[in-house]
Every structure is written in C-alpha cells, then in structure tokens.
Design an enzyme around this catalytic site. Sequence first.
Site, PDB file in Angstrom:
ATOM      1  N   CYS A   8       6.672  -5.311  16.084  1.00 25.73           N
ATOM      2  CA  CYS A   8       6.280  -4.304  17.075  1.00 25.73           C
ATOM      3  C   CYS A   8       4.817  -4.582  17.430  1.00 25.73           C
ATOM      4  CB  CYS A   8       6.452  -2.907  16.500  1.00 25.73           C
ATOM      5  SG  CYS A   8       8.126  -2.620  15.892  1.00 25.73           S
TER       6      CYS A   8
ATOM      7  N   CYS B 231       1.674  -2.590  15.949  1.00 23.61           N
ATOM      8  CA  CYS B 231       1.644  -2.304  14.504  1.00 23.61           C
ATOM      9  C   CYS B 231       1.012  -3.464  13.737  1.00 23.61           C
ATOM     10  CB  CYS B 231       3.069  -2.071  14.005  1.00 23.61           C
ATOM     11  SG  CYS B 231       3.178  -1.876  12.226  1.00 23.61           S
TER      12      CYS B 231
ATOM     13  N   CYS C 255       6.674  -7.296   7.142  1.00 25.46           N
ATOM     14  CA  CYS C 255       7.814  -6.802   7.925  1.00 25.46           C
ATOM     15  C   CYS C 255       8.349  -7.945   8.770  1.00 25.46           C
ATOM     16  CB  CYS C 255       7.346  -5.658   8.838  1.00 25.46           C
ATOM     17  SG  CYS C 255       8.698  -4.818   9.689  1.00 25.46           S
TER      18      CYS C 255
ATOM     19  N   CYS D 177      -0.968   5.459  10.073  1.00 24.87           N
ATOM     20  CA  CYS D 177       0.247   4.728  10.463  1.00 24.87           C
ATOM     21  C   CYS D 177      -0.088   3.426  11.154  1.00 24.87           C
ATOM     22  CB  CYS D 177       1.040   5.541  11.482  1.00 24.87           C
ATOM     23  SG  CYS D 177       2.017   6.818  10.767  1.00 24.87           S
TER      24      CYS D 177
ATOM     25  N   CYS E  71       3.318   8.435   1.508  1.00 24.81           N
ATOM     26  CA  CYS E  71       3.860   7.462   2.459  1.00 24.81           C
ATOM     27  C   CYS E  71       4.153   6.183   1.662  1.00 24.81           C
ATOM     28  CB  CYS E  71       2.823   7.226   3.557  1.00 24.81           C
ATOM     29  SG  CYS E  71       3.351   6.053   4.779  1.00 24.81           S
TER      30      CYS E  71
ATOM     31  N   GLU F  95       0.824  -1.199   0.000  1.00 23.03           N
ATOM     32  CA  GLU F  95       0.000   0.000   0.000  1.00 23.03           C
ATOM     33  C   GLU F  95       0.862   1.254   0.000  1.00 23.03           C
ATOM     34  OE1 GLU F  95      -4.084  -1.612   2.023  1.00 23.03           O
ATOM     35  OE2 GLU F  95      -2.659  -0.639   3.330  1.00 23.03           O
TER      36      GLU F  95
HETATM   37  N1  SAH Z   1       9.225   0.316   9.959  1.00 24.85           N
HETATM   38  C1  SAH Z   1       9.431   1.703  10.075  1.00 24.85           C
HETATM   39  C2  SAH Z   1       8.514   2.543   9.205  1.00 24.85           C
HETATM   40  C3  SAH Z   1       7.086   2.115   9.064  1.00 24.85           C
HETATM   41  S1  SAH Z   1       6.036   2.328  10.448  1.00 24.85           S
HETATM   42  C4  SAH Z   1       9.313   2.136  11.517  1.00 24.85           C
HETATM   43  O1  SAH Z   1       8.901   1.333  12.334  1.00 24.85           O
HETATM   44  O2  SAH Z   1       9.685   3.270  11.804  1.00 24.85           O
HETATM   45  C5  SAH Z   1       5.677   4.071  10.476  1.00 24.85           C
HETATM   46  C6  SAH Z   1       5.342   4.618  11.869  1.00 24.85           C
HETATM   47  O3  SAH Z   1       4.028   4.193  12.305  1.00 24.85           O
HETATM   48  C7  SAH Z   1       6.305   4.144  12.942  1.00 24.85           C
HETATM   49  O4  SAH Z   1       6.660   5.205  13.799  1.00 24.85           O
HETATM   50  C8  SAH Z   1       5.457   3.145  13.686  1.00 24.85           C
HETATM   51  O5  SAH Z   1       5.937   2.915  14.971  1.00 24.85           O
HETATM   52  C9  SAH Z   1       4.109   3.796  13.664  1.00 24.85           C
HETATM   53  N2  SAH Z   1       3.001   2.898  13.982  1.00 24.85           N
HETATM   54  C10 SAH Z   1       2.944   1.577  13.802  1.00 24.85           C
HETATM   55  N3  SAH Z   1       1.729   1.099  14.192  1.00 24.85           N
HETATM   56  C11 SAH Z   1       1.008   2.149  14.614  1.00 24.85           C
HETATM   57  C12 SAH Z   1      -0.319   2.321  15.099  1.00 24.85           C
HETATM   58  N4  SAH Z   1      -1.144   1.290  15.191  1.00 24.85           N
HETATM   59  N5  SAH Z   1      -0.738   3.557  15.443  1.00 24.85           N
HETATM   60  C13 SAH Z   1       0.094   4.622  15.296  1.00 24.85           C
HETATM   61  N6  SAH Z   1       1.354   4.533  14.825  1.00 24.85           N
HETATM   62  C14 SAH Z   1       1.815   3.318  14.487  1.00 24.85           C
HETATM   63 FE1  SF4 Z   2       7.724  -3.182  11.081  1.00 21.93          FE
HETATM   64 FE2  SF4 Z   2       5.542  -1.958  12.013  1.00 21.93          FE
HETATM   65 FE3  SF4 Z   2       7.659  -2.261  13.602  1.00 21.93          FE
HETATM   66 FE4  SF4 Z   2       7.767  -0.497  11.566  1.00 21.93          FE
HETATM   67  S1  SF4 Z   2       6.427  -0.372  13.363  1.00 21.93           S
HETATM   68  S2  SF4 Z   2       9.329  -2.026  12.150  1.00 21.93           S
HETATM   69  S3  SF4 Z   2       6.508  -1.607  10.044  1.00 21.93           S
HETATM   70  S4  SF4 Z   2       6.418  -3.935  12.738  1.00 21.93           S
END
Ligand code: SAH
Ligand code: SF4
Length: 384
Positions: A133, A136, A129, A361, A122, A109
């Site tokens: 985390c 996420c 991935c 995000c 974006c 996406e």
């Molecule tokens: N993998 C990279 C970039 C993609 S995630 C990273 O982790 O930085 C982009 C941003 O969205 C990151 O700061 C991530 O922590 C945040 N993010 C992930 N899940 C989220 C959620 N459910 N609500 C708000 N931010 C989130």
């Molecule tokens: Fe991967 Fe989501 Fe963690 Fe970014 S925030 S490193 S996309 S699992």
Amino acid sequence: MSLASHAKKFSAPPTDAQGRIPLIGLSPEELTEVLAVHELPKFRAKQVWHWIYHRGAKDFASMGNLPKDLRAVLTEKYSIERPKVITEQRSSDGTIKWLLAMSDGQQIEAVFIPEAKRGTLCVSSQVGCTLTCKFCHTGTQPLVRNLGPHEILQQVMHARDVLGEWPSKDNANEGRDLTNIVMMGMGEPLYNYANVAKALKICMDEDGLGISKRRITLSTSGVVPQIVQCGEELGVNLAISLHAPTDELRSSIMPINNKYPLKDLLDACLNYPGLSDVRRITFEYVMLKDVNDRDEDARDLVKLLRDIPCKINIIPFNPWPGSGYECSDEARIGAFARILENAGYDAPVRRPRGRDILAACGQLKSASVRLKGRAETDGAEATS
Ligand code: SAH
Ligand code: SF4
C-alpha cells in the site's frame, strides 16, 4: 500463491535458538499432547497452562507446584520466554512502543495506547508485509516472515508484564489497563490467518488471556477469501482498510484491490457473520491530500457503503520520510467527515497517538530500520 504455500514459505522457526519448543500458542489439547511424552498425569498440563496464562510465568523454575525434576526437564526442552526488548519508547501522550526481537533476531513492534476508559494494544502479525500500500511505511519493507502464534501472544503477554497485570483477574476487565487488542501493527493478519487465529483463540479463552472477542479488532486490507472464515471461527470485530471509494483510485494506492476489487470485498463484508446495527464493520479511511479527500469521494463513499451496517474511521495520514503523500488539512478532513455524518454515518476522526515516537498507524518498523542503519554506519554491532 495459495495461503497454504504462503504459510509454508514464510513460517516462523519451530524452535528457538537453543532448540527449545515454544509452549505459548499451543491449544490446551496440543499442550497436553506435547507434555504427554513425559508420561505426566493430565493435570500437569493444566497446571502449566495456568502458570503461563493466568500467572504470567516466564520460566519453569517459578512453577512451584511442579516437581523439581519436571521443572528441569521443561526448562531444557521448552520455552515460555518473552521476546527481547530492544527499545521501549514512551510518548508524551502515554503511548508506549516496544521494538521486540524474536528468538531468531527478527524484530517487530507493538504499541500500547492508553485512553480514558480502555487501553488498546496494537499487535503485529508479520515481520514486514507482502503488500505494498503506497501510503504505508510497513509496505516498503519486504515480508521477512509470518509470526508464529507464540510470537503474536508474546506481544500481549509482554504488555501485561510491563503493565503489571498478572495474575489475570477472574473478573475479566476489572482494574486492567490493557482491555482491547487491535491487529493493526505490522503485517496483513489475513495472510497469516492460521497463526493469528490460534493466538486470538487463546486471547479470547476465559482460561487463557480472557480478553473478550468484542474487545478484539482485526484489520485487513481486504483479503477476501479469509474474511468470512475469520468471522465464523473467531467472531472478532472487523476493520477494513478501504481508503478509496472507487476501484480505480483504490487500485492506484492499494495494489491488493486488483486481486480483490471493491465488489468482492463489500460482498464479503455483507456476509460477515453476526453483522448487525449493533455489530458494525469499521471502514478505515486515511486522508491523503488531493488524492482521496474531495467532497465527491465522500459522496461516493456514502453510496458505496449504503447497504452495510458500518462506521467510518477517518485517519489523518501519518507522514514518513519519502512517502510522497501529505495529510489533508484540518478543514478538508472536517468537511469530508461532515458529508459522511450528514448521510447518517458515524465518522469519527481518529486522533493520532504516539506521533512523537513514530508509533502511529503505518509508521511501524521505521524506527528500527533507522536504528539499524545508524548502528551499521557507526560501525557498531547491528541489532539483529
Ligand atoms: N495490514 C492491515 C493492518 C495493519 S495497517 C491493514 O492494512 O488493514 C493498520 C491501519 O493503518 C490500516 O488501516 C492502514 O491502512 C493504516 N495506515 C497505513 N499507513 C498509514 C499512514 N501512513 N497513516 C495513517 N494510516 C495508515
Ligand atoms: Fe501491509 Fe501496510 Fe498495506 Fe496493511 S496498510 S496491508 S501493513 S502495506
């Protein structure tokens, strides 16, 4: 796994389904070299480059100043196509989300977010991935593969197609809607560093897509060994997904912290090339109710980041089904931000965009997974 073996294991297919080599994503030198097998004068490669990145050509047939027989050869052997658009969703706030299929059917996406004075795309760097985390949604989906440089660039070029921004203007941002790029889509860009770097170099190249490095931000969960390299080679803005002020808390929501703990991460940030009060690092902090949102967490954050020129982006948690987390309430977010601001930090609260189309995000890919699930239960043809 080393970065090199990771790259090999999860690499993008070198050709498309018809066996054609993608020309998008090759450096000018590589393009010249690839086309040299056809014994062309050198200026032909320059013409092809110009058609691709300046005019936005999607096929060779339209390259009017190339000989007809050459256009036919190029059409047979190479590809400059865009990904297939599976769905386009438009939010009531103007955000557009595309679900795009690559030539092997894998889906990612990309999201365009218009704002008053700029428009940000974006961009995804991987299908899924490897990191997990906890907050996420992308992290619940296993890594399928890295995107190739062409697939990263294709997202930007597709957005320009839709926004009607070809040919590229010589005056970089004059009249453009798409002005900024954030590597904040699906995936961890520093686990696909080589391909991301190749793509971003073409984005930044004045003869390429012409988007200045000052307008490009790479977000990482903290892949320490690649951080300084990224600053040296690309010089883009750096965003760090921090989300917790102590190792204990961070490791409990971001397992990568076990590998690269806060001290190593912050050392790498301090050594980020070009870091200064005008070129600050952005720390992202997702607000998770009763997890990382106490006053004490804010005060710990103030102490932790004391030496680093930075701002802190506070991100309200974007919920997804089954996450087990809730977003902190507004008053808590406000109180948390005030502690940071009173300590002298810029701490804007990011307004969620495109929530009605699950484009915010951490929500990416969820829609495609749901759509696929529905197609399968309906007995309809799956989308990939
Ligand atoms: N993998 C990279 C970039 C993609 S995630 C990273 O982790 O930085 C982009 C941003 O969205 C990151 O700061 C991530 O922590 C945040 N993010 C992930 N899940 C989220 C959620 N459910 N609500 C708000 N931010 C989130
Ligand atoms: Fe991967 Fe989501 Fe963690 Fe970014 S925030 S490193 S996309 S699992």
